[in-house]
Design a protein around this motif. Structure first.
Motif, PDB file in Angstrom:
ATOM      1  N   CYS A  12      20.959  47.389  37.314  1.00  0.00           N
ATOM      2  CA  CYS A  12      20.961  47.592  35.740  1.00  0.00           C
ATOM      3  C   CYS A  12      22.256  47.236  35.011  1.00  0.00           C
ATOM      4  CB  CYS A  12      20.943  49.228  35.633  1.00  0.00           C
ATOM      5  SG  CYS A  12      19.280  49.871  36.568  1.00  0.00           S
ATOM      6  N   ASN A  13      21.932  46.817  33.841  1.00  0.00           N
ATOM      7  CA  ASN A  13      22.846  46.223  32.961  1.00  0.00           C
ATOM      8  C   ASN A  13      24.028  47.282  32.984  1.00  0.00           C
ATOM      9  OD1 ASN A  13      24.025  45.903  30.192  1.00  0.00           O
ATOM     10  ND2 ASN A  13      23.221  43.818  30.318  1.00  0.00           N
ATOM     11  N   ASP A  14      25.081  47.164  32.853  1.00  0.00           N
ATOM     12  CA  ASP A  14      26.263  47.841  32.639  1.00  0.00           C
ATOM     13  C   ASP A  14      26.489  48.428  31.033  1.00  0.00           C
ATOM     14  OD1 ASP A  14      28.445  49.418  33.709  1.00  0.00           O
ATOM     15  OD2 ASP A  14      29.848  47.805  32.528  1.00  0.00           O
ATOM     16  N   GLU A  15      25.765  47.709  30.201  1.00  0.00           N
ATOM     17  CA  GLU A  15      26.056  48.081  28.997  1.00  0.00           C
ATOM     18  C   GLU A  15      25.000  49.041  28.505  1.00  0.00           C
ATOM     19  OE1 GLU A  15      25.935  44.223  26.449  1.00  0.00           O
ATOM     20  OE2 GLU A  15      27.929  44.092  26.823  1.00  0.00           O
ATOM     21  N   ASP A  16      23.766  48.990  29.085  1.00  0.00           N
ATOM     22  CA  ASP A  16      22.605  50.012  29.166  1.00  0.00           C
ATOM     23  C   ASP A  16      23.046  51.033  29.618  1.00  0.00           C
ATOM     24  OD1 ASP A  16      20.985  47.963  27.732  1.00  0.00           O
ATOM     25  OD2 ASP A  16      19.667  47.665  29.414  1.00  0.00           O
ATOM     26  N   LEU A  17      23.693  51.129  30.766  1.00  0.00           N
ATOM     27  CA  LEU A  17      24.060  52.469  31.243  1.00  0.00           C
ATOM     28  C   LEU A  17      25.309  53.052  30.558  1.00  0.00           C
ATOM     29  CD1 LEU A  17      23.988  51.741  34.911  1.00  0.00           C
ATOM     30  CD2 LEU A  17      22.239  52.516  33.645  1.00  0.00           C
ATOM     31  N   ALA A  18      25.989  52.308  29.702  1.00  0.00           N
ATOM     32  CA  ALA A  18      27.086  52.924  29.099  1.00  0.00           C
ATOM     33  C   ALA A  18      26.566  53.211  27.763  1.00  0.00           C
ATOM     34  CB  ALA A  18      28.130  51.899  28.705  1.00  0.00           C
ATOM     35  N   GLY A  19      25.381  53.001  27.291  1.00  0.00           N
ATOM     36  CA  GLY A  19      24.631  53.663  26.119  1.00  0.00           C
ATOM     37  C   GLY A  19      25.039  52.543  25.027  1.00  0.00           C
ATOM     38  N   ALA A  20      25.514  51.154  24.998  1.00  0.00           N
ATOM     39  CA  ALA A  20      25.700  50.550  23.946  1.00  0.00           C
ATOM     40  C   ALA A  20      24.315  50.221  23.072  1.00  0.00           C
ATOM     41  CB  ALA A  20      26.236  49.131  24.564  1.00  0.00           C
ATOM     42  N   PRO A  21      23.189  50.191  23.409  1.00  0.00           N
ATOM     43  CA  PRO A  21      22.197  49.940  22.699  1.00  0.00           C
ATOM     44  C   PRO A  21      22.129  51.034  21.562  1.00  0.00           C
ATOM     45  CG  PRO A  21      21.662  49.122  24.602  1.00  0.00           C
ATOM     46  CD  PRO A  21      22.719  49.772  24.772  1.00  0.00           C
ATOM     47  N   ILE A  22      22.454  52.328  21.879  1.00  0.00           N
ATOM     48  CA  ILE A  22      22.357  53.604  21.114  1.00  0.00           C
ATOM     49  C   ILE A  22      23.452  53.537  20.251  1.00  0.00           C
ATOM     50  CG2 ILE A  22      22.436  56.089  21.212  1.00  0.00           C
ATOM     51  CD1 ILE A  22      21.189  55.992  23.935  1.00  0.00           C
ATOM     52  N   ALA A  23      24.615  53.124  20.529  1.00  0.00           N
ATOM     53  CA  ALA A  23      25.772  53.191  19.844  1.00  0.00           C
ATOM     54  C   ALA A  23      25.493  52.185  18.745  1.00  0.00           C
ATOM     55  CB  ALA A  23      27.052  52.762  20.572  1.00  0.00           C
ATOM     56  N   ILE A  24      25.150  50.769  18.941  1.00  0.00           N
ATOM     57  CA  ILE A  24      25.088  49.863  17.997  1.00  0.00           C
ATOM     58  C   ILE A  24      23.877  50.095  16.943  1.00  0.00           C
ATOM     59  CG2 ILE A  24      23.983  47.520  17.688  1.00  0.00           C
ATOM     60  CD1 ILE A  24      25.545  46.759  20.574  1.00  0.00           C
ATOM     61  N   ARG A  25      22.640  50.957  17.416  1.00  0.00           N
ATOM     62  CA  ARG A  25      21.678  51.374  16.377  1.00  0.00           C
ATOM     63  C   ARG A  25      22.261  52.471  15.549  1.00  0.00           C
ATOM     64  NH1 ARG A  25      18.312  51.328  20.946  1.00  0.00           N
ATOM     65  NH2 ARG A  25      18.408  53.355  21.325  1.00  0.00           N
ATOM     66  N   GLU A  26      23.205  53.311  16.220  1.00  0.00           N
ATOM     67  CA  GLU A  26      23.762  54.161  15.090  1.00  0.00           C
ATOM     68  C   GLU A  26      24.821  53.715  14.270  1.00  0.00           C
ATOM     69  OE1 GLU A  26      24.759  57.802  13.514  1.00  0.00           O
ATOM     70  OE2 GLU A  26      23.113  57.417  14.780  1.00  0.00           O
ATOM     71  N   GLN A  27      25.456  52.791  14.717  1.00  0.00           N
ATOM     72  CA  GLN A  27      26.413  52.047  13.770  1.00  0.00           C
ATOM     73  C   GLN A  27      25.622  51.357  12.668  1.00  0.00           C
ATOM     74  OE1 GLN A  27      28.611  48.589  15.453  1.00  0.00           O
ATOM     75  NE2 GLN A  27      30.416  49.636  14.593  1.00  0.00           N
ATOM     76  N   GLN A  28      24.454  50.511  12.874  1.00  0.00           N
ATOM     77  CA  GLN A  28      23.729  49.958  11.855  1.00  0.00           C
ATOM     78  C   GLN A  28      23.157  50.899  11.016  1.00  0.00           C
ATOM     79  OE1 GLN A  28      21.012  47.799  14.759  1.00  0.00           O
ATOM     80  NE2 GLN A  28      22.375  46.107  14.667  1.00  0.00           N
ATOM     81  N   ARG A  29      22.733  52.076  11.544  1.00  0.00           N
ATOM     82  CA  ARG A  29      22.160  53.083  10.711  1.00  0.00           C
ATOM     83  C   ARG A  29      23.067  53.495   9.741  1.00  0.00           C
ATOM     84  NH1 ARG A  29      22.282  58.199   9.889  1.00  0.00           N
ATOM     85  NH2 ARG A  29      23.369  58.553  11.639  1.00  0.00           N
ATOM     86  N   ARG A  30      24.269  53.809  10.332  1.00  0.00           N
ATOM     87  CA  ARG A  30      25.382  54.323   9.386  1.00  0.00           C
ATOM     88  C   ARG A  30      25.764  53.090   8.112  1.00  0.00           C
ATOM     89  NH1 ARG A  30      29.230  55.643  13.046  1.00  0.00           N
ATOM     90  NH2 ARG A  30      28.291  56.218  14.829  1.00  0.00           N
ATOM     91  N   ALA A  31      25.759  51.998   8.541  1.00  0.00           N
ATOM     92  CA  ALA A  31      26.068  50.987   7.543  1.00  0.00           C
ATOM     93  C   ALA A  31      25.069  50.539   6.619  1.00  0.00           C
ATOM     94  CB  ALA A  31      26.334  49.760   8.459  1.00  0.00           C
ATOM     95  N   SER A  32      23.699  50.843   7.048  1.00  0.00           N
ATOM     96  CA  SER A  32      22.670  50.510   5.974  1.00  0.00           C
ATOM     97  C   SER A  32      22.645  51.733   4.890  1.00  0.00           C
ATOM     98  CB  SER A  32      21.258  50.357   6.842  1.00  0.00           C
ATOM     99  OG  SER A  32      20.896  51.529   7.293  1.00  0.00           O
ATOM    100  N   PRO A  33      22.329  51.185   3.424  1.00  0.00           N
ATOM    101  CA  PRO A  33      22.369  52.216   2.411  1.00  0.00           C
ATOM    102  C   PRO A  33      21.025  53.025   2.413  1.00  0.00           C
ATOM    103  CG  PRO A  33      22.240  50.043   1.665  1.00  0.00           C
ATOM    104  CD  PRO A  33      22.485  49.909   3.076  1.00  0.00           C
TER     105      PRO A  33
END
Length: 111
Positions: free
Chosen positions: A90-111
């Protein structure tokens, strides 16, 4: 261009603290860029079922399919300790939850 940092909440093994935990004591997440998630049992269908159940839970948690580059099957059919070992690479970034953190960061950045 400013570089945005993504902060991940990782445990001592380097995977997300919220990653679904493996239910069986003989299963483990190993350490490589693509990390093998290991399911070991003396019964192949049981090891396969546990790997599939964990993969379903991990994909539900991640909110997208886990990047699995390979599935490796190993076995030892010796008389004293027969076992089957199913490894999901499995991809290391997936196991670290990177896609979740990126989506959360994008959610916070969008008005």
């Amino acid at each position: 261009m400013t570089e945005q940092r993504v902060v991940l909440d990782l445990d001592e093994a380097g995977v997300a603290v919220d990653l679904p935990r493996l239910d069986h004591a003989q299963d483990e997440v190993q350490e490589v860029a693509y990390r093998p998630v290991d399911f070991r049992d003396d019964n192949l269908p049981t090891a396969l079922e546990r790997s599939a159940a964990w993969l379903r839970k991990a994909e539900q948690w991640l909110g997208e399919p886990v990047d699995v580059i390979a599935i490796h099957l190993d076995y030892d059919d010796s008389e004293n300790s027969p076992y089957y070992e199913v490894k999901l690479l499995c991809n290391d970034e997936d196991l670290a939850g990177a896609p979740i953190a990126i989506r959360e960061q994008q959610r916070r950045a969008s008005p």
